[in-house]
Design a protein around this motif. Structure first.
Motif, PDB file in Angstrom:
ATOM      1  N   UNK A 129      -3.570   2.684   7.923  1.00 23.79           N
ATOM      2  CA  UNK A 129      -5.038   2.793   7.992  1.00 23.79           C
ATOM      3  C   UNK A 129      -5.690   1.960   6.892  1.00 23.79           C
ATOM      4  N   UNK A 130      -5.111   2.063   5.704  1.00 20.77           N
ATOM      5  CA  UNK A 130      -5.676   1.296   4.580  1.00 20.77           C
ATOM      6  C   UNK A 130      -5.481  -0.200   4.792  1.00 20.77           C
TER       7      UNK A 130
ATOM      8  N   UNK B 170       0.835  -1.209   0.000  1.00 19.65           N
ATOM      9  CA  UNK B 170       0.000   0.000   0.000  1.00 19.65           C
ATOM     10  C   UNK B 170       0.871   1.261   0.000  1.00 19.65           C
ATOM     11  N   UNK B 171       1.929   1.219   0.821  1.00 21.05           N
ATOM     12  CA  UNK B 171       2.809   2.393   0.889  1.00 21.05           C
ATOM     13  C   UNK B 171       3.474   2.657  -0.459  1.00 21.05           C
ATOM     14  N   UNK B 172       3.903   1.588  -1.104  1.00 22.95           N
ATOM     15  CA  UNK B 172       4.583   1.761  -2.400  1.00 22.95           C
ATOM     16  C   UNK B 172       3.579   2.192  -3.467  1.00 22.95           C
ATOM     17  N   UNK B 173       2.402   1.658  -3.384  1.00 19.99           N
ATOM     18  CA  UNK B 173       1.434   1.968  -4.427  1.00 19.99           C
ATOM     19  C   UNK B 173       0.890   3.383  -4.309  1.00 19.99           C
ATOM     20  N   UNK B 174       0.523   3.745  -3.086  1.00 18.56           N
ATOM     21  CA  UNK B 174      -0.064   5.084  -2.919  1.00 18.56           C
ATOM     22  C   UNK B 174       1.007   6.150  -2.723  1.00 18.56           C
ATOM     23  N   UNK B 175       2.218   5.716  -2.330  1.00 17.28           N
ATOM     24  CA  UNK B 175       3.271   6.673  -2.019  1.00 17.28           C
ATOM     25  C   UNK B 175       2.939   7.456  -0.759  1.00 17.28           C
TER      26      UNK B 175
ATOM     27  N   UNK C 182      -6.960   1.209  -2.316  1.00 16.12           N
ATOM     28  CA  UNK C 182      -5.937   2.172  -2.737  1.00 16.12           C
ATOM     29  C   UNK C 182      -6.469   3.071  -3.840  1.00 16.12           C
ATOM     30  N   UNK C 183      -7.184   2.467  -4.776  1.00 17.84           N
ATOM     31  CA  UNK C 183      -7.754   3.245  -5.887  1.00 17.84           C
ATOM     32  C   UNK C 183      -8.673   4.332  -5.345  1.00 17.84           C
ATOM     33  N   UNK C 184      -9.550   3.914  -4.421  1.00 16.63           N
ATOM     34  CA  UNK C 184     -10.478   4.887  -3.826  1.00 16.63           C
ATOM     35  C   UNK C 184      -9.721   5.972  -3.076  1.00 16.63           C
ATOM     36  N   UNK C 185      -8.696   5.556  -2.354  1.00 15.91           N
ATOM     37  CA  UNK C 185      -7.919   6.512  -1.557  1.00 15.91           C
ATOM     38  C   UNK C 185      -7.267   7.553  -2.467  1.00 15.91           C
ATOM     39  N   UNK C 186      -6.673   7.080  -3.552  1.00 18.93           N
ATOM     40  CA  UNK C 186      -6.010   7.999  -4.478  1.00 18.93           C
ATOM     41  C   UNK C 186      -7.036   8.942  -5.107  1.00 18.93           C
ATOM     42  N   UNK C 187      -8.189   8.375  -5.437  1.00 15.30           N
ATOM     43  CA  UNK C 187      -9.240   9.190  -6.048  1.00 15.30           C
ATOM     44  C   UNK C 187      -9.711  10.276  -5.075  1.00 15.30           C
ATOM     45  N   UNK C 188      -9.834   9.896  -3.811  1.00 15.78           N
ATOM     46  CA  UNK C 188     -10.357  10.844  -2.822  1.00 15.78           C
ATOM     47  C   UNK C 188      -9.337  11.906  -2.394  1.00 15.78           C
ATOM     48  N   UNK C 189      -8.085  11.483  -2.263  1.00 21.13           N
ATOM     49  CA  UNK C 189      -7.096  12.433  -1.747  1.00 21.13           C
ATOM     50  C   UNK C 189      -6.475  13.277  -2.850  1.00 21.13           C
ATOM     51  N   UNK C 190      -6.485  12.742  -4.073  1.00 22.25           N
ATOM     52  CA  UNK C 190      -5.857  13.481  -5.173  1.00 22.25           C
ATOM     53  C   UNK C 190      -4.384  13.163  -5.222  1.00 22.25           C
ATOM     54  N   UNK C 191      -3.864  13.093  -6.430  1.00 22.67           N
ATOM     55  CA  UNK C 191      -2.481  12.630  -6.591  1.00 22.67           C
ATOM     56  C   UNK C 191      -1.450  13.728  -6.374  1.00 22.67           C
ATOM     57  N   UNK C 192      -1.768  14.939  -6.814  1.00 17.79           N
ATOM     58  CA  UNK C 192      -0.729  15.956  -6.894  1.00 17.79           C
ATOM     59  C   UNK C 192      -0.080  16.245  -5.534  1.00 17.79           C
TER      60      UNK C 192
END
Lengths: 197, 202
Positions: free
Chosen positions: B47-48, B35-40, B82-92
């Motif tokens: 938590x995830x 998860x850490x590597x995927x979401x950075x 992870x997909x949902x997390x990235x979508x919700x938090x935003x990548x930038x």
């Protein structure tokens, strides 16, 4: 093999999964192509570095926090029947068992129509019903001599009553289910009801 | 490995809560790492991971031993979270943090934060020590991974960071084996190209 095709095989070469022929062609190209040598060296180093990235480890309280959260959740919602299913019944057994049960129930249901006293039952019913019709119309005499005479009786009866028996011709084949159908028609087509019921 | 997971899940399905705890102990580290590597995002990785285990706990009765591996099931759930997390938090915002590497002094204290992507290829003067170079390289790799499109990032991490087989990755990502292989190769090539400027300077 050109340089683009070489790149497509970088992973296979790196993981040593190329077949013998492809391996020979790949190495021949790699031997004389400096660009591919350089690219493959970068590729190998990048992947190696990636594979050596330090692992992220859980904090010491990860498990205790999780257990705390799980204690607030419903215990794994495993019903008694589900447990029974996973413990004792493999899908194969369940399928066989279900098939046997279906067969048994079907057999019990169909038994009176196919075996045993079916002929007697039909003859008795036919006699009684036709007798009833005969009593009211006074046109036919029912004998206990069997299906053929009964059928003749019914034909007479039909003519007399002026009703239509769409299924009548099928009774000639003598199939039990069809006979039963005819009997029902007869029983309701009396002069009293005028064939309306 | 897989058989032991199956046995533990069966025990848990019979009501043995300790079996689930053992499963968590066995898989917590690789899951958090994934998860850490995927979401950075190391801060939210735990938590995830906890959410992943809670979902598995609640859905345990639907697990059919032998049909799917515990591990592939776990990564499948984690991937969606992870997909949902990235979508919700935003990548930038997340990537901006990832690109920052810390420079330490002799006492191990943080002297300065460096944006590696900005300085790495041009300014070699800021890479005086091997230890720092290694650290920076790792951060650069992490950033490069984070910049990969999702469809390439997943298989790459599962293969080269988590060490899963092609077959396992195909199951988790619901892809054909050939597609998985070509995506992994493509992802590695993309990574190589992203790291090229940096690698050529060291």
């Amino acid at each position: 093999m050109n340089c683009l095709q070489m790149e497509e095989n970088f992973s296979s070469y790196f993981e040593d999964t190329l077949d013998f022929n492809s391996l020979q062609i790949f190495e021949e190209h790699l031997e004389y192509c400096e660009a591919c040598q350089k690219e493959y060296k970068l590729f190998r180093e990048s992947v190696s570095e990636l594979q050596q990235l330090p692992q992220d480890v859980p904090s010491p309280d990860f498990l205790s926090t999780l257990q705390q959260q799980l204690s607030q959740e419903q215990p794994a919602a495993i019903s008694f029947w589900r447990r029974l299913y996973t413990q004792f019944v493999t899908p194969k057994w369940a399928l066989s068992g279900g098939f046997v049960m279906v067969l048994a129930i079907t057999g019990m249901f169909l038994y009176p129509f196919n075996f045993g006293n079916v002929n007697n039952t039909i003859t008795d019913t036919l006699s009684k019903t036709t007798q009833s019709v005969d009593d009211k119309s006074n046109s036919v005499i029912v004998e206990e001599s069997g299906t053929q005479s009964n059928r003749q009786t019914l034909r007479n009866n039909q003519t007399h009553l002026g009703t239509t028996f769409s299924g009548f011709s099928h009774t000639v084949s003598g199939k039990p289910m069809q006979r039963r159908y005819v009997l029902k028609q007869v029983s309701y087509s009396t002069p009293v009801t005028g064939g309306g019921l | 490995m897989a058989e032991l997971d199956d046995k533990l899940m069966q025990q848990f399905q019979k009501g043995d809560e300790n079996a689930f705890t053992l499963l968590v102990r066995r898989h917590q580290q690789p899951l958090i790492n994934f998860i850490a590597k995927f979401t950075g995002d190391r801060d939210n990785a735990e938590d995830l991971a906890q959410e992943t285990f809670i979902r598995m706990y609640k859905a345990a009765d639907r697990y059919k031993p032998g049909r799917a591996q515990f591990k592939t099931w776990m990564y499948f759930i984690a991937k969606n979270l992870c997909k949902n997390h990235i979508r919700n938090t935003g990548r930038r915002e997340k990537f901006r943090v990832d690109n920052v590497a810390s420079k330490y002094n002799d006492n191990g204290e943080n002297e300065e934060d460096i944006d590696i992507i900005a300085i790495a290829p041009a300014d070699t003067a800021l890479q005086p020590e091997v230890a720092i170079e290694r650290k920076e390289l790792r951060h650069t790799i992490q950033s490069a991974i984070a910049e990969l499109p999702e469809q390439y990032r997943y298989p790459l991490i599962l293969r080269d960071v988590q060490g899963l087989s092609y077959e396992e990755i195909s199951k988790i990502l619901e892809l054909r084996s050939g597609t998985t292989k070509s995506r992994i190769n493509r992802a590695r090539l993309m990574l190589k190209n992203k790291l090229k400027p940096y690698m050529e300077t060291i």
